[in-house]
Design an enzyme around this catalytic site. Sequence first.
Site, PDB file in Angstrom:
ATOM      1  CD  GLU A 161       7.157 -31.824  24.065  1.00  0.00           C
ATOM      2  OE1 GLU A 161       7.850 -30.835  24.310  1.00  0.00           O
ATOM      3  OE2 GLU A 161       6.506 -31.932  23.009  1.00  0.00           O
TER       4      GLU A 161
ATOM      5  CG  ASP B 270       7.291 -32.523  18.999  1.00  0.00           C
ATOM      6  OD1 ASP B 270       8.139 -32.164  19.822  1.00  0.00           O
ATOM      7  OD2 ASP B 270       6.715 -31.726  18.229  1.00  0.00           O
TER       8      ASP B 270
END
Length: 528
Positions: free
Chosen positions: A270, A202
């Site tokens: 990401e 993330d």
Amino acid sequence: MSPGAADRAWWRDAVFYQVYVRSFADSDGDGVGDIPGITSRLPHLTSLGVDALWLTPFYTSPQHDHGYDVANYRDVDPRFGTLADVDDLLVKAHDLGIRVIVDLVPNHTSDEHEWFRSALAAGPGSPERDRYVFRDSPDLPNNWHSVFGGPAWEQVEDGQWYLHLFDRTQPDLNWRNPEIPAMFEDVLRFWLDRGVDGFRVDVAHGLVKEEGLPDQRFTEDEETRVATSFIDPGPMDHEPMWDQPEVHDIYRSWHNVLASYRGDRMAVAEAWTNDAESLARYVRPDEMQQAFNFHWLTAPWSAAAFTKVITESFAAVRPVGASPTWVLGNHDVVRPATRYGGGQVGLARARAATMAMLALPGSCYIYQGEELGLEEVDVAREHWQDPRALRTGEPGRDGCRVPLPWSGDRAPYGFGPSTGQPWIPQPDDWADLSVAAQEADAGSTLMFYRELLRVRRTFATTAGDDVELLDLGTEAFGDDVLAFRRGELTVMVNCGNKAVVLPDAAEVLASSVHVVDELPPDAAVWLR
Ligand code: GLC
Ligand code: MG
């Protein structure tokens, strides 16, 4: 399998299915999806034919950002189950030949993490505060914005401010403090030891901030675009919070951790960077295996735009030897069928774009519900839960997170054993979209996806990695057709408003609508 395919890492051409844990399947009737719910629905995933699952965060969390605010990285939130439930899911998925990657949230913790609690208790100047980004300042320490709207700083009782690039309840960690990398290496090992096949990382571009935390500088129209910066972060003149060179040291050390385990463990970044080159740095041979390629998400329905996405995606990853990824949707963006115009047209286009993505070399990510052709739901304001929506007052990401319809003709459509609405209410016209309804309809989006994934298996590892874009702008297909060849496969996507003639003597392997010798608008075909 072709020669060579056996030693090719599994993730290079894997189809990943993103499970948004809260919204996939609920086993205990509390209206929130959970781990045993996923396990019970594995047959859906095997009949769909995906290779791997990505599970969004299920760790202990107060759920202010639905799990992206982690209070304990080594345990499961009781809402979602137990560690034993995760172990059971891993065993059962692996028995079915499905790999599982989990979400890792290293940029920030929850404000309920014991580290943040002890930082508050210990006070200014303490080693506990140094795990986060605390500053003394009479006013906001700098001009940084939170991605979720408003300033990126919150003041605590003793007057210090802490940095949160996301919600106030998600304090950013100080990755320049060696305790932080050490803790996350342990977390990686904790989950690798339990058998996960990898991690989705993330906010991978955010971990390290520029020394001195200088102000960000905006290009002219940037001030007005801050609220949408989630999808399109740049270009800013200077972004001291994103994509700093030191983040790559972290990924080099994680590479070594992953490599010390058997079975091609992997990580996917990401990273919302400004250009393809900066994204490619995350997938250099000694860093992560993949990075999400978000260019398709921001491209309009246009053959020229898709061609550009494909060309640039290859141009970026090829020099570093990485393979591309293709992403049409996820839990942060408007669902593709809605993005492409909604209704029958939007759905037809989403199906066609999916065919282009699944035909390309590399790995694809399917977000749960795309296989049902779900549209973005217009969630009533009183049901908004997304912290970005709550901070900005604009509709946020709730509309793509509505729990899946499995069966039946009213909410919760088989989502769980409860009666009535799950955590975000489902629309009352979803009966025909349920898995059960679509299984009974040969022309449904679900049956289309199953067929595509079946046919994809016949060429995914053998059709080679070379893609030749065909005849764009010439009379053969016209400007409005995306056409490319990969090995024996020819792919056409008609983005225009006139039907185009298919090449003679071509065998139709799959198509998004029934085709005979013409390809209608908003449709795609795989030919051999
Ligand atoms: C990522 C997640 C998003 C989350 C944010 C903060 O972008 O995909 O859902 O809100 O990080 O963790
Ligand atoms: Mg539940």
